[in-house]
Write a protein that holds these residues in place. Structure first.
Motif, PDB file in Angstrom:
ATOM      1  N   GLN A   1       0.830  -1.213   0.000  1.00  0.00           N
ATOM      2  CA  GLN A   1       0.000   0.000   0.000  1.00  0.00           C
ATOM      3  C   GLN A   1       0.861   1.257   0.000  1.00  0.00           C
ATOM      4  N   PHE A   2       1.942   1.231   0.793  1.00  0.00           N
ATOM      5  CA  PHE A   2       2.838   2.382   0.834  1.00  0.00           C
ATOM      6  C   PHE A   2       3.465   2.617  -0.539  1.00  0.00           C
ATOM      7  N   LEU A   3       3.876   1.551  -1.204  1.00  0.00           N
ATOM      8  CA  LEU A   3       4.494   1.675  -2.525  1.00  0.00           C
ATOM      9  C   LEU A   3       3.510   2.216  -3.558  1.00  0.00           C
ATOM     10  N   ARG A   4       2.238   1.926  -3.367  1.00  0.00           N
ATOM     11  CA  ARG A   4       1.233   2.449  -4.287  1.00  0.00           C
ATOM     12  C   ARG A   4       0.992   3.938  -4.075  1.00  0.00           C
ATOM     13  N   ILE A   5       1.067   4.374  -2.823  1.00  0.00           N
ATOM     14  CA  ILE A   5       0.831   5.788  -2.526  1.00  0.00           C
ATOM     15  C   ILE A   5       2.047   6.646  -2.845  1.00  0.00           C
ATOM     16  N   PHE A   6       3.235   6.105  -2.605  1.00  0.00           N
ATOM     17  CA  PHE A   6       4.446   6.915  -2.690  1.00  0.00           C
ATOM     18  C   PHE A   6       4.611   7.672  -4.008  1.00  0.00           C
ATOM     19  N   PRO A   7       4.431   7.052  -5.186  1.00  0.00           N
ATOM     20  CA  PRO A   7       4.606   7.826  -6.430  1.00  0.00           C
ATOM     21  C   PRO A   7       3.664   9.018  -6.537  1.00  0.00           C
ATOM     22  N   ARG A   8       2.523   8.943  -5.864  1.00  0.00           N
ATOM     23  CA  ARG A   8       1.552  10.035  -5.931  1.00  0.00           C
ATOM     24  C   ARG A   8       2.004  11.254  -5.141  1.00  0.00           C
ATOM     25  N   VAL A   9       2.949  11.050  -4.193  1.00  0.00           N
ATOM     26  CA  VAL A   9       3.431  12.159  -3.374  1.00  0.00           C
ATOM     27  C   VAL A   9       4.142  13.200  -4.233  1.00  0.00           C
ATOM     28  N   PHE A  10       4.864  12.758  -5.257  1.00  0.00           N
ATOM     29  CA  PHE A  10       5.602  13.690  -6.101  1.00  0.00           C
ATOM     30  C   PHE A  10       4.671  14.643  -6.847  1.00  0.00           C
ATOM     31  N   ARG A  11       3.422  14.225  -7.021  1.00  0.00           N
ATOM     32  CA  ARG A  11       2.440  15.071  -7.708  1.00  0.00           C
ATOM     33  C   ARG A  11       1.456  15.706  -6.733  1.00  0.00           C
ATOM     34  N   GLY A  12       1.604  15.423  -5.448  1.00  0.00           N
ATOM     35  CA  GLY A  12       0.685  15.962  -4.451  1.00  0.00           C
ATOM     36  C   GLY A  12      -0.689  15.337  -4.509  1.00  0.00           C
ATOM     37  N   GLU A  13      -0.794  14.124  -5.071  1.00  0.00           N
ATOM     38  CA  GLU A  13      -2.086  13.476  -5.253  1.00  0.00           C
ATOM     39  C   GLU A  13      -2.420  12.467  -4.147  1.00  0.00           C
ATOM     40  N   HIS A  14      -1.549  12.315  -3.166  1.00  0.00           N
ATOM     41  CA  HIS A  14      -1.760  11.351  -2.096  1.00  0.00           C
ATOM     42  C   HIS A  14      -2.864  11.769  -1.134  1.00  0.00           C
ATOM     43  N   LEU A  15      -3.239  13.048  -1.154  1.00  0.00           N
ATOM     44  CA  LEU A  15      -4.229  13.537  -0.200  1.00  0.00           C
ATOM     45  C   LEU A  15      -5.621  12.983  -0.459  1.00  0.00           C
ATOM     46  N   THR A  16      -5.840  12.377  -1.622  1.00  0.00           N
ATOM     47  CA  THR A  16      -7.148  11.782  -1.910  1.00  0.00           C
ATOM     48  C   THR A  16      -7.324  10.417  -1.243  1.00  0.00           C
ATOM     49  N   ASP A  17      -6.248   9.838  -0.729  1.00  0.00           N
ATOM     50  CA  ASP A  17      -6.335   8.535  -0.076  1.00  0.00           C
ATOM     51  C   ASP A  17      -6.927   8.709   1.325  1.00  0.00           C
ATOM     52  N   PRO A  18      -7.904   7.899   1.710  1.00  0.00           N
ATOM     53  CA  PRO A  18      -8.556   8.075   3.012  1.00  0.00           C
ATOM     54  C   PRO A  18      -7.636   7.820   4.203  1.00  0.00           C
ATOM     55  N   ARG A  19      -6.514   7.166   3.974  1.00  0.00           N
ATOM     56  CA  ARG A  19      -5.576   6.904   5.074  1.00  0.00           C
ATOM     57  C   ARG A  19      -4.578   8.046   5.251  1.00  0.00           C
TER      58      ARG A  19
END
Length: 307
Positions: A242-260
């Motif tokens: 799950q962390f590996l799936r979220i991590f690439p989104r951090v570079f685009r600032g898109e991780h904030l859509t994840d409920p966790r």
């Protein structure tokens, strides 16, 4: 090149570790440009950070028109701790690996000539006033920071990255992250947001005055350096996958859509956990617990106004 209309008395502090590579020529170029523009320039270059801090403290006591730091976020942190709460503005010419505070302020972070030209222009304009964060350490001391505090998996990665000599640039952080993923596990935190206490199991906590860490990872993409608030990112319990799936989104600032993933805007936060250190602007602050508060308008910078 922008010509000076009024000479300024400035001190230029150069990263003592920038004696090789692309950063080695930036400090002399800054000094040369300032002298050519007619400013009164004193170059501060010492063999260690401790000696540089001592020289810079003595310089600040003379009331210069600006302290200019040449280097990465570590040098920005050094400068912030010297001038926060004073009327001496901080100028930044980035030549480090991350340069996240330069990014937050709109200073060219991959173009030293552009950063120098901007510096010369901003020296002739009123300094911009922004917030700074004040960290109350567990040993009773205090440390300022400008951009970001890390106090979780990101801090663990910082610890490893700062021990590495290869590769250079943001890839060093990414490689350190991959190493630390092997032993990834959640951390049990006690967090106090403006007096409200909560217990969480999380992977990553960042307290942003700026928007990024690690050379452009947009961990708190909506943070503003002059809104009188801190953006606290909490990444909840995740498996390695799950962390590996979220991590690439951090570079685009898109991780904030994840409920966790949550972000709280606060004036003050206390972070407590066992066996975890806090980092401010990539520099080790010390073990948790720490209390971090925003100090609105505490820092003057030579940077363009927010659009």
């Amino acid at each position: 090149m922008v010509e000076a209309s009024k000479p300024r008395r400035v001190f230029v502090a150069i990263n003592p570790t920038a004696s090789f590579g692309k950063g080695s020529k930036v400090g002399p170029a800054v000094v040369a440009a300032l002298l050519t523009a007619g400013h009164d320039v004193t170059r501060l270059e010492e063999p260690s950070y401790a000696e540089l801090i001592a020289s810079a403290k003595a310089a600040i006591a003379t009331g210069p028109d600006a302290l200019i730091v040449v280097g990465g976020d570590g040098m920005v942190n050094l400068g912030t701790n010297l001038v926060a709460g004073t009327d001496v503005p901080l100028g930044i010419v980035p030549s480090g690996t991350g340069n996240d505070m330069a990014r937050a302020l709109g200073i060219p972070h991959e173009n030293s000539a552009g950063a120098i030209d901007l510096l010369l222009k901003q020296l002739q304009l009123p300094a911009r006033t922004i917030d700074a964060g004040l960290i109350h350490r567990s040993d009773g001391g205090e440390t300022w920071y400008a951009c970001m505090v890390s106090a979780g998996f990101d801090a663990v990665v910082n610890e490893r990255a700062n021990r590495m000599t290869w590769p250079k640039g943001p890839m060093r952080y990414n490689l350190a992250l991959l190493y630390e993923l092997i032993g990834l596990k959640p951390i049990r935190y006690t967090l106090t947001f403006d007096g409200e206490v909560t217990e969480v199991e999380g992977m990553m906590i960042s307290v942003g005055n700026g928007v990024s860490l690690g050379g452009g990872m947009l961990v708190t993409p909506d943070a503003e350096v002059d809104d009188g608030l801190l953006d606290v990112l909490v990444v909840g319990r995740l498996t390695r996958l799950q962390f590996l799936r979220i991590f690439p989104r951090v570079f685009r600032g898109e991780h904030l859509t994840d409920p966790r993933v949550t972000v709280r805007r606060v004036k003050r936060v206390t972070i407590a956990a066992e066996g975890v250190a806090a980092y401010g602007d990539g520099e080790r602050v010390g073990p948790l617990p720490v209390t971090i508060e925003v100090r609105p308008g505490a820092l003057k910078v030579l940077a363009p106004a927010r659009p």
